[in-house]
Write a protein that holds these residues in place. Structure first.
Motif, PDB file in Angstrom:
ATOM      1  N   TYR A 139       0.828  -1.203   0.000  1.00 50.75           N
ATOM      2  CA  TYR A 139       0.000   0.000   0.000  1.00 50.75           C
ATOM      3  C   TYR A 139       0.862   1.251   0.000  1.00 50.75           C
ATOM      4  N   LEU A 140       1.884   1.289   0.846  1.00 55.34           N
ATOM      5  CA  LEU A 140       2.744   2.460   0.919  1.00 55.34           C
ATOM      6  C   LEU A 140       3.504   2.672  -0.387  1.00 55.34           C
ATOM      7  N   ALA A 141       3.929   1.574  -1.020  1.00 52.61           N
ATOM      8  CA  ALA A 141       4.617   1.690  -2.302  1.00 52.61           C
ATOM      9  C   ALA A 141       3.693   2.259  -3.370  1.00 52.61           C
ATOM     10  N   LEU A 142       2.429   1.834  -3.350  1.00 59.34           N
ATOM     11  CA  LEU A 142       1.451   2.372  -4.290  1.00 59.34           C
ATOM     12  C   LEU A 142       1.239   3.862  -4.049  1.00 59.34           C
ATOM     13  N   MET A 143       1.067   4.248  -2.799  1.00 61.08           N
ATOM     14  CA  MET A 143       0.878   5.659  -2.472  1.00 61.08           C
ATOM     15  C   MET A 143       2.067   6.491  -2.936  1.00 61.08           C
ATOM     16  N   ARG A 144       3.277   5.998  -2.686  1.00 64.30           N
ATOM     17  CA  ARG A 144       4.483   6.729  -3.087  1.00 64.30           C
ATOM     18  C   ARG A 144       4.570   6.855  -4.606  1.00 64.30           C
ATOM     19  N   ARG A 145       4.248   5.780  -5.300  1.00 63.96           N
ATOM     20  CA  ARG A 145       4.320   5.797  -6.761  1.00 63.96           C
ATOM     21  C   ARG A 145       3.351   6.828  -7.349  1.00 63.96           C
ATOM     22  N   ILE A 146       2.116   6.850  -6.823  1.00 60.71           N
ATOM     23  CA  ILE A 146       1.132   7.801  -7.336  1.00 60.71           C
ATOM     24  C   ILE A 146       1.581   9.231  -7.067  1.00 60.71           C
ATOM     25  N   TRP A 147       2.044   9.490  -5.833  1.00 58.17           N
ATOM     26  CA  TRP A 147       2.379  10.860  -5.446  1.00 58.17           C
ATOM     27  C   TRP A 147       3.601  11.389  -6.202  1.00 58.17           C
ATOM     28  N   THR A 148       4.548  10.508  -6.512  1.00 60.15           N
ATOM     29  CA  THR A 148       5.779  10.955  -7.166  1.00 60.15           C
ATOM     30  C   THR A 148       5.762  10.788  -8.679  1.00 60.15           C
ATOM     31  N   GLN A 149       4.939   9.870  -9.201  1.00 60.44           N
ATOM     32  CA  GLN A 149       4.964   9.584 -10.631  1.00 60.44           C
ATOM     33  C   GLN A 149       3.607   9.724 -11.315  1.00 60.44           C
ATOM     34  N   GLY A 150       2.543   9.927 -10.551  1.00 59.09           N
ATOM     35  CA  GLY A 150       1.207   9.946 -11.129  1.00 59.09           C
ATOM     36  C   GLY A 150       0.977  11.106 -12.084  1.00 59.09           C
ATOM     37  N   THR A 151       0.083  10.878 -13.035  1.00 61.08           N
ATOM     38  CA  THR A 151      -0.297  11.906 -14.004  1.00 61.08           C
ATOM     39  C   THR A 151      -1.283  12.867 -13.355  1.00 61.08           C
ATOM     40  N   ARG A 152      -1.026  14.153 -13.480  1.00 62.23           N
ATOM     41  CA  ARG A 152      -1.955  15.146 -12.937  1.00 62.23           C
ATOM     42  C   ARG A 152      -3.159  15.263 -13.854  1.00 62.23           C
ATOM     43  N   GLN A 153      -4.346  15.182 -13.241  1.00 63.53           N
ATOM     44  CA  GLN A 153      -5.574  15.226 -14.022  1.00 63.53           C
ATOM     45  C   GLN A 153      -6.610  16.118 -13.353  1.00 63.53           C
ATOM     46  N   VAL A 154      -7.469  16.725 -14.190  1.00 61.84           N
ATOM     47  CA  VAL A 154      -8.635  17.441 -13.697  1.00 61.84           C
ATOM     48  C   VAL A 154      -9.756  16.424 -13.565  1.00 61.84           C
ATOM     49  N   ASP A 155     -10.343  16.332 -12.373  1.00 60.92           N
ATOM     50  CA  ASP A 155     -11.324  15.271 -12.129  1.00 60.92           C
ATOM     51  C   ASP A 155     -12.718  15.845 -11.942  1.00 60.92           C
ATOM     52  N   ARG A 156     -13.682  14.943 -11.771  1.00 60.13           N
ATOM     53  CA  ARG A 156     -15.087  15.311 -11.616  1.00 60.13           C
ATOM     54  C   ARG A 156     -15.312  16.304 -10.487  1.00 60.13           C
ATOM     55  N   THR A 157     -14.573  16.182  -9.393  1.00 55.92           N
ATOM     56  CA  THR A 157     -14.801  17.020  -8.224  1.00 55.92           C
ATOM     57  C   THR A 157     -14.215  18.419  -8.370  1.00 55.92           C
ATOM     58  N   GLY A 158     -13.289  18.606  -9.330  1.00 57.88           N
ATOM     59  CA  GLY A 158     -12.631  19.887  -9.497  1.00 57.88           C
ATOM     60  C   GLY A 158     -11.412  20.068  -8.610  1.00 57.88           C
ATOM     61  N   VAL A 159     -11.144  19.105  -7.725  1.00 50.83           N
ATOM     62  CA  VAL A 159      -9.999  19.208  -6.816  1.00 50.83           C
ATOM     63  C   VAL A 159      -8.697  18.928  -7.542  1.00 50.83           C
ATOM     64  N   GLY A 160      -8.717  17.974  -8.454  1.00 50.35           N
ATOM     65  CA  GLY A 160      -7.509  17.562  -9.162  1.00 50.35           C
ATOM     66  C   GLY A 160      -6.863  16.363  -8.506  1.00 50.35           C
ATOM     67  N   THR A 161      -6.324  15.458  -9.322  1.00 48.63           N
ATOM     68  CA  THR A 161      -5.712  14.243  -8.802  1.00 48.63           C
ATOM     69  C   THR A 161      -4.344  13.992  -9.415  1.00 48.63           C
ATOM     70  N   ARG A 162      -3.605  13.117  -8.779  1.00 43.15           N
ATOM     71  CA  ARG A 162      -2.444  12.451  -9.368  1.00 43.15           C
ATOM     72  C   ARG A 162      -2.855  10.993  -9.503  1.00 43.15           C
ATOM     73  N   SER A 163      -2.718  10.454 -10.706  1.00 44.56           N
ATOM     74  CA  SER A 163      -3.362   9.179 -11.002  1.00 44.56           C
ATOM     75  C   SER A 163      -2.445   8.246 -11.771  1.00 44.56           C
ATOM     76  N   ILE A 164      -2.598   6.942 -11.508  1.00 46.92           N
ATOM     77  CA  ILE A 164      -2.039   5.912 -12.376  1.00 46.92           C
ATOM     78  C   ILE A 164      -3.199   5.006 -12.786  1.00 46.92           C
ATOM     79  N   PHE A 165      -3.000   4.249 -13.841  1.00 42.97           N
ATOM     80  CA  PHE A 165      -4.078   3.373 -14.315  1.00 42.97           C
ATOM     81  C   PHE A 165      -3.621   1.928 -14.258  1.00 42.97           C
ATOM     82  N   GLY A 166      -4.341   1.143 -13.452  1.00 45.85           N
ATOM     83  CA  GLY A 166      -4.076  -0.285 -13.360  1.00 45.85           C
ATOM     84  C   GLY A 166      -3.046  -0.629 -12.301  1.00 45.85           C
ATOM     85  N   HIS A 167      -3.502  -1.271 -11.229  1.00 43.23           N
ATOM     86  CA  HIS A 167      -2.596  -1.709 -10.160  1.00 43.23           C
ATOM     87  C   HIS A 167      -3.280  -2.820  -9.389  1.00 43.23           C
TER      88      HIS A 167
END
Length: 322
Positions: A24-52
């Motif tokens: 879980y911690l490795a997944l969290m670290r990967r998203i936070w450091t390598q995730g793609t920045r996206q505009v999401d439904r909520t308007g807050v914005g995310t860092r995202s990866i696809f498939g894990h």
């Protein structure tokens, strides 16, 4: 296990490298450091990866209960028991002090009435006023409704149809595991395309599939969208809990719980939580004991579940994106 590391990983993590929570911690670290920045439904914005995917062996009562922050497992358990009733109104949850679904009907109430009522006052009114709860507390045909009462329609003459008897997917899976354990059709599905627009939130943890191997029950959960910081800790516990209950009801041993995520993300406003949690290391090996075997999958009570060796680090919070 995901062995991803980064220069920011604490060196002392080596001593707990094989702890299942490190996935879980490795997944969290990967998203936070390598995730793609996206505009999401909520308007807050995310860092995202696809498939894990994450894998947890539940043998011996082990559960994917995070220890690097406190997870309110009783709240998640109450929610799962509520799902199994097929209920779609938040009133039974609010009566137990569970507010994890309150924000969605509250947002609708505020938007339609212009009220600035607080969350606490709204939940209290849901509990105290049955008519108000009927009007404002319903979420539409979410999760449990699809699990135990998937709608069917039968001909009513002259090209018309009427509502038929709903399909209880949970009972069907329990029965099929007993009668035909080698089947590849032990599935509970929540993604009812025809009713998505009626739901306060379309199902995120949408598909559960069960498999029996060597007398052990395995479960794979597919989640289309996952808030890793706030949602996933609950989803891991609840999915494994459902597996544990079904295994008990079918006299099977515990196997693996496999979680698979589609859009797996962290919200941009969760930075303080993420940065703090990534400095922490797992603590102990939580175990779940189910102290009673009810007569059916629908008869469990919150007091049937006891967790041992759970000594989590402090609570971490972040805003919920609605």
């Amino acid at each position: 296990m995901d062995r991803t590391t980064s220069p920011t990983e604490p060196a002392s993590a080596d001593c707990v490298r094989d702890h299942p929570e490190m996935q879980y911690l490795a997944l969290m670290r990967r998203i936070w450091t390598q995730g793609t920045r996206q505009v999401d439904r909520t308007g807050v914005g995310t860092r995202s990866i696809f498939g894990h995917s994450l894998r947890f062996d539940l043998a011996g009562g082990a559960m994917p209960l995070l220890t690097t922050k406190r997870v309110f497992w009783k709240t998640a358990t109450r929610e799962m028991l509520w799902f199994l009733t097929g209920e779609t109104n938040i009133r039974p949850l609010c009566e137990q002090g569970v507010q994890i679904w309150t924000d969605w009907p509250l947002a609708r109430f505020r938007a339609e009435t212009g009220s600035d009522i607080s969350r606490e006052a709204f939940a209290q009114r849901i509990v105290e006023d049955a008519d108000f709860a009927v009007r404002w507390g319903d979420l539409g045909p979410v999760y449990g409704k699809q699990w135990v009462d998937w709608p069917t329609f039968v001909p009513a003459g002259e090209g018309l149809f009427r509502r038929g008897e709903g399909i209880d997917q949970i009972s069907q899976v329990v029965n099929s595991l007993r009668e035909n354990p080698t089947s590849r059709r032990h599935i509970v599905e929540g993604w009812n395309v025809a009713e998505l627009d009626q739901m306060a939130l379309p199902p995120c943890h949408k598909t559960y599939q069960f498999q029996v191997a060597y007398g052990r029950l395995n479960c794979a959960l597919y989640q289309r969208s996952c808030d890793v910081a706030l949602g996933l800790p609950f989803n891991l516990w609840a999915g494994a809990l459902l597996q544990r209950m079904i295994a008990q009801q079918t006299d099977l041993q515990q196997g693996e719980f496999v979680w698979m995520g589609g859009d797996v993300h962290l919200y941009e406003n969760q930075g303080d939580l993420v940065e703090e949690q990534l400095t922490r290391l797992p603590q102990g090996q939580p175990r779940l004991e189910i102290i009673r075997k009810p007569e059916s999958i629908f008869a469990y009570r919150i007091d049937d579940f006891v967790v041992h060796d759970y000594k989590p680090l402090g609570k971490l919070t972040a805003p919920v994106a609605v």
